[in-house]
Design an enzyme around this catalytic site. Structure first.
Site, PDB file in Angstrom:
ATOM      1  N   GLU A 717       0.464  -1.812  -0.256  1.00  0.00           N
ATOM      2  CA  GLU A 717       0.321  -0.003  -0.279  1.00  0.00           C
ATOM      3  C   GLU A 717       1.032   1.416   0.028  1.00  0.00           C
ATOM      4  O   GLU A 717       0.752   2.058  -0.649  1.00  0.00           O
ATOM      5  CB  GLU A 717      -1.010  -0.080   1.089  1.00  0.00           C
ATOM      6  CG  GLU A 717      -1.584   1.258   1.286  1.00  0.00           C
ATOM      7  CD  GLU A 717      -2.957   1.139   0.139  1.00  0.00           C
ATOM      8  OE1 GLU A 717      -2.390   2.103  -0.736  1.00  0.00           O
ATOM      9  OE2 GLU A 717      -3.875   0.624   0.122  1.00  0.00           O
ATOM     10  N   VAL A 720       2.590   3.582  -2.970  1.00  0.00           N
ATOM     11  CA  VAL A 720       2.565   5.013  -3.676  1.00  0.00           C
ATOM     12  C   VAL A 720       1.851   6.322  -3.357  1.00  0.00           C
ATOM     13  O   VAL A 720       2.552   7.168  -3.880  1.00  0.00           O
ATOM     14  CB  VAL A 720       1.312   4.823  -4.736  1.00  0.00           C
ATOM     15  CG1 VAL A 720       0.379   5.630  -5.660  1.00  0.00           C
ATOM     16  CG2 VAL A 720       0.987   3.192  -5.671  1.00  0.00           C
ATOM     17  N   GLU A 778      15.158  14.539  -0.702  1.00  0.00           N
ATOM     18  CA  GLU A 778      15.849  13.394  -0.888  1.00  0.00           C
ATOM     19  C   GLU A 778      17.416  13.783  -0.508  1.00  0.00           C
ATOM     20  O   GLU A 778      17.245  15.382  -0.894  1.00  0.00           O
ATOM     21  CB  GLU A 778      16.339  12.522  -2.320  1.00  0.00           C
ATOM     22  CG  GLU A 778      14.502  11.848  -2.069  1.00  0.00           C
ATOM     23  CD  GLU A 778      14.631   9.840  -1.388  1.00  0.00           C
ATOM     24  OE1 GLU A 778      16.153  10.164  -0.343  1.00  0.00           O
ATOM     25  OE2 GLU A 778      13.460  10.278  -1.130  1.00  0.00           O
ATOM     26  N   ASP A 789      11.072   8.923  -9.302  1.00  0.00           N
ATOM     27  CA  ASP A 789       9.695   8.625  -7.954  1.00  0.00           C
ATOM     28  C   ASP A 789       8.343   8.599  -8.295  1.00  0.00           C
ATOM     29  O   ASP A 789       7.702   7.476  -8.579  1.00  0.00           O
ATOM     30  CB  ASP A 789      10.266   9.282  -7.047  1.00  0.00           C
ATOM     31  CG  ASP A 789       9.341   8.401  -5.818  1.00  0.00           C
ATOM     32  OD1 ASP A 789       9.640   7.472  -5.726  1.00  0.00           O
ATOM     33  OD2 ASP A 789       8.539   9.400  -5.261  1.00  0.00           O
ATOM     34  N   LYS A 793       5.513   4.954  -9.711  1.00  0.00           N
ATOM     35  CA  LYS A 793       4.304   5.163  -8.866  1.00  0.00           C
ATOM     36  C   LYS A 793       3.236   4.960 -10.215  1.00  0.00           C
ATOM     37  O   LYS A 793       2.381   3.964  -9.980  1.00  0.00           O
ATOM     38  CB  LYS A 793       4.048   6.653  -7.769  1.00  0.00           C
ATOM     39  CG  LYS A 793       5.165   6.507  -6.706  1.00  0.00           C
ATOM     40  CD  LYS A 793       4.879   7.305  -5.600  1.00  0.00           C
ATOM     41  CE  LYS A 793       5.137   8.281  -4.981  1.00  0.00           C
ATOM     42  NZ  LYS A 793       5.736   9.203  -3.792  1.00  0.00           N
TER      43      LYS A 793
END
Length: 934
Positions: A717, A720, A778, A789, A793
């Site tokens: 879960e 994303v 980051e 990233d 997703k």
């Protein structure tokens, strides 16, 4: 002329009950002369029935040689003859008003309970505090004494001189106890009896030593002395405490008949007559009786075999028609499962006779099945109590127990407990020639009987194509050999295809009296086994349905036991947790687990036990569960070198917990590549790591295929939307038949923060620097600005919708200026970024002029089977323009939600919400494994 140590007249009378006192005394005084051994036989022949005179004459005609060995062994030969002769002395029934019934209570104390002088005193105190009007106390020999007595016989038969020293040790053990407990005449009387008994035993053992052999009757006579001595000591202690008490040698009362297979059957009619006579001669309200020992109808000493003292107590309970039989032991009662294998096993308040019978058959530490038989016919309850914990009420075994604690009947009240038998092998006889052929099963089990093997369980398909059964592993070779010999012709002709042996098996049995009339018990049992990834090899269930029996691999037995025990709520749903990556998210998750552990145990019966934590350099392992209040300190101080193989083996190999989950809190591709192997071995996987679901398509498809066809779970879960229910919402839409048209959203909390604050005259580089300082990015902001990233997703969502896309199929608009992509350091990048502010500022201004805002979004176009990551413009009234901070927002456009998309909005970044999303997956796993909701 060699002489044997004289044996007392009382012993000769025990050996030959028909000798008069005068004859026995004469025999005891006489010395046995080798030159005339027949004289003793002639004198003792008067005690035997006339029918055996010819047998005596045959004995007299033996040619005895003059040797010391014959002289010494002659008494042993005589003893064996007398005891094996058909001698009986029926008691004349005495009309009396012997008191029986519920005024009597029976207590039985095992060897552990009377193992020392202090424990014997404790037993006496319990007896004196019992308010029952009349009490019979059955005692075993002192702890280890019966084994010591049998060892004496073994040593003597082996001609091992140390038997004398061993007997001296037995003497000293009882002498020491007597000195601690008794005084005056009671002490003197017992020590005199003890000394005489030991002297006589030495003479008898010397005879065995010379002969090199001892009969079963002789062994029973010698072994029973432990009970005689403990009964005499306890009765003396009770008299010392002011209790009117007699002790009973149950060989004078209890008559049993050998029944084969190391068992005996009580003769209740004869025993009751003898008991009445004994009570008339020894009137007393407190009687201490010997357990374990009895006599045959010929008055030959014998024993009640395995668990004989418990059996003695039950028989006496039936003979006295007692109110209750209490078995005192060293456990608090009967457990729902072996507490050595299931730490959460609970004490059962009540059991029916049948339930106790079933559980004891399958190895539970209850009672031997035959112990229950005598009391059942009179509905006498048996109570199991702990002598070392008098506050524990114990377990009551009776006809129909009441529902415990007044609880409403549920599955857990129907299944009382579980038991296992290890070290078994399955034998499978199969072939088409068996179907419909009368006598096949008889021939199979006849062959098994011929080799003396014990069949534990039988299972046969209704097609009669095969018969399989379980036997002890030590007997399986003989069984297989006998069957192959029996059916050699059928095997050669092809009517039977094989006699197969499956070694290394264990039996697991679920026991409960009300299982027969309760739908769903079997389904729940097998569902629990399946979810624990346990393969069932054979099944057996009688129509009475007091038990359901399954055969599993030996190495799976404890895990299977723990799984079914947990599933029926007798203990918590337990999951062994391994945390991979105790960084920001992993550490936060551990803190959340720590804070919620007690609530989960109380309200949902879920035990999440962290068995291991592994980082890139160190790991921490525990056999019982890591203390989550100080895991960091322990990891730093005592952590060992990280070894992923060892870590996984430890967490999954802990057989006390049936279910294992590994939680990957890293962003490592190497760790993600291991998911398939873990799922294949029955380990559940939960992760916020995107690498597996967005990696190479073939690996992803292989992983999902394995997950879908097995009972292992793979939850992701948090990959994303961190803690947002994005995957859950998408899955629900798909599973309910809705068709996804488009998914569009702001998936990056970092980029959401940046564009929510990139307003008015603020420079883009200024907002990026602010986000970095606040910890939203980051360590290298380019990782966020590049959009990779978000692309991962998008791929995860696309694949969930059934699109077989690779990461390279997703066009990504990077926000990193091309000249800065190759900049060596983060500092250089941050210093040079302001020089590129004008380009993106122009785009912002254009959007503002049109009444729009800039948002960095990911799009899954299911209809056109494409995906994209790019910077888009949205009207200020659009939901995407209403965000603040680092919130995420996702819009699902479907056939149902077409005109107005389904919106999911909330925090999409941060350690707390991401760890919360992972925690939610762990609880979802627990629910799937049987934990109740609350």
């Amino acid at each position: 002329m060699a002489l044997l140590t004289p044996i007392s007249s009382s012993y000769l009378r025990r050996l030959c009950p028909q000798l008069s006192a005068h004859d026995a005394a004469a025999e005891a005084k006489s010395r046995i002369c080798v030159s005339n051994p027949s004289s003793l036989v002639q004198r003792t022949s008067t005690c035997c029935k006339a029918g055996f005179s010819s047998h005596l004459e045959k004995r007299e005609s033996y040619n005895f040689k003059v040797s010391s060995s014959v002289t010494v062994t002659f008494i042993y030969v005589l003893f064996t003859f007398i005891y094996l002769s058909d001698v009986s002395t029926p008691e004349v029934p005495v009309e009396s008003s012997v008191v029986k019934g519920d005024t009597w209570s029976i207590h039985k104390f095992g060897g552990t309970c009377v193992g020392t002088a202090q424990r014997i005193q404790n037993v006496a105190n319990i007896v004196m505090e019992d308010s029952s009007e009349r009490k019979l106390v059955v005692v075993s020999a002192m702890s280890k004494v019966t084994d010591m007595m049998y060892d004496l016989i073994e040593k003597a038969q082996s001609r091992d001189d140390s038997y004398e020293l061993a007997l001296d040790a037995v003497f000293e053990k009882h002498k020491s106890a007597a000195l601690d407990l008794l005084d005056g005449d009671e002490l003197a009387s017992f020590l005199s009896t003890l000394s005489l008994d030991v002297t006589n035993l030495k003479a008898m053992l010397r005879a065995i030593y010379i002969a090199g052999h001892g009969t079963e009757s002789f062994s029973a006579f010698v072994a029973g002395h432990g009970e005689l001595w403990s009964a005499q000591i306890l009765s003396s202690v009770l008299r010392k405490g002011g209790i009117d008490c007699n002790w009973m040698d149950t060989r004078d009362v209890l008559i049993v008949t050998p029944a084969g297979s190391n068992q005996v059957d009580p003769d209740y009619e004869e025993s009751e007559q003898r008991l009445d006579n004994w009570l008339l001669k020894n009137p007393s309200k407190v009687v201490v009786a010997t357990g374990f020992i009895a006599s045959t109808p010929q008055n030959i000493p014998t024993t009640l075999k395995r668990d004989g003292s418990d059996f003695s107590a039950a028989i006496m309970g039936a003979l006295f028609r007692a109110r209750q039989v209490t078995i005192w032991t060293d456990v608090d009662g009967v457990y729902s499962a072996d507490p050595r294998k299931v730490s959460e096993a609970v004490i059962l308040n009540t059991l029916s006779y049948q339930e106790a019978w079933e559980m004891s058959y399958f190895g539970a530490n209850v009672l031997h099945p035959r112990t229950i038989i005598p009391v059942m016919q009179y509905d006498i309850p048996i109570v199991i109590r702990n002598i070392f914990n008098l506050s524990a009420p114990g377990t009551k075994i009776c006809r129909v127990p009441a529902i415990e604690n007044g609880e409403k009947e549920t599955l857990e009240t129907y299944v009382k407990g579980f038991a296992t038998i290890d070290n078994l092998a399955l034998v499978n006889v199969e072939g088409t020639g068996m179907a419909g052929v009368p006598g096949t099963a008889s021939a199979i089990f006849g062959a098994v009987k011929d080799v003396g093997a014990n069949v534990i369980m039988i299972s046969q398909a209704s097609s009669e194509h095969s018969v399989c059964f379980a036997v002890p592993e030590k007997e399986v070779k003989a069984v297989a050999k006998a069957l192959e010999a029996k059916f050699r012709q059928a095997l050669n002709a092809g009517r039977l295809s094989q006699v197969a042996v499956i070694p290394n098996c264990s039996i697991l049995a679920a026991v409960g009296q009300k299982m027969a009339s309760t739908p769903g018990v079997s389904a729940t049992l097998f569902n629990a086994l399946a979810k624990a990834n346990i393969n069932v090899r054979a099944i057996a269930q009688g129509c009475s349905e007091y038990n359901i029996t399954v055969v599993v691999k030996r190495e799976d037995c404890v895990r299977a036991l723990r799984a079914v025990h947990s599933r029926f709520y007798l203990s918590k749903t337990s999951i062994a947790v391994g945390i991979i990556g105790p960084g920001l998210i992993g550490a936060t998750l551990l803190n959340q687990l720590r804070d919620q552990a007690a609530v989960l145990k109380e309200k949902s019966k879920t035990d999440l036990r962290v068995m291991g934590i592994i980082g890139s350099k160190k790991m921490l392992l525990s056999d019982t569960g890591i203390d989550l209040f100080k895991w960091k300190e322990v990891l730093m101080e005592k952590g060992e070198k990280a070894d992923m193989e060892k870590f996984v083996h430890h967490v999954h190999g802990n057989h006390f917990i049936p279910n294992t989950v590994l939680v990957d809190c890293t962003s490592s591709t190497d760790v993600a590549d291991r998911y398939h192997d873990w799922l294949h071995t029955g380990i559940h996987v939960i992760t916020p790591n995107k690498k597996a679901n967005s990696g190479p398509l073939d690996k992803y498809l292989k992983l999902r295929a394995l997950q879908r066809k097995s009972f292992t779970h793979y939850f992701y879960e948090a990959t994303v939307g961190a803690g947002l229910p994005i995957m859950h919402t998408l899955r629900d839409l798909l599973q309910t038949g809705d068709k996804i048209i488009r998914i569009e959203g702001i998936f990056s909390g970092t980029l959401s923060y940046i564009f929510n604050n990139f307003v008015e005259t603020r420079a883009f580089s200024e907002v990026v620097n602010e986000a970095k300082a606040a910890g939203y990015t980051e360590p290298d902001p380019r990782d966020d600005l590049a959009g990779t990233d978000v692309a991962r997703k998008v791929i995860i969502l696309a694949r969930e919708c059934g699109l077989n896309l690779e990461l390279s199929d997703i066009p990504v608009q990077s926000l990193v200026p091309d000249p800065l992509k190759e900049t060596a350091s983060v500092d250089d990048f941050m210093q040079q970024l302001p020089s590129f502010d004008s380009d993106i500022a122009t785009r912002r201004q254009t959007a503002e002029d049109a009444g729009e805002v800039l948002r960095y979004v990911g799009v899954v176009d299911v209809k056109n089977q494409t995906g994209a990551v790019e910077l888009r413009r949205y009207k200020k009234q659009h939901p995407f323009a209403q965000l603040s901070g680092s919130d995420n927002i996702i819009a699902f456009t479907t056939e149902r939600y077409n005109k107005q998309p389904l919106i999911v909005r909330g925090p999409g970044a941060g350690a707390e919400v991401t760890a919360g999303g992972v925690f939610s997956d762990i609880l979802r796993l627990a629910s799937n494994l049987g934990a109740p909701s609350y």
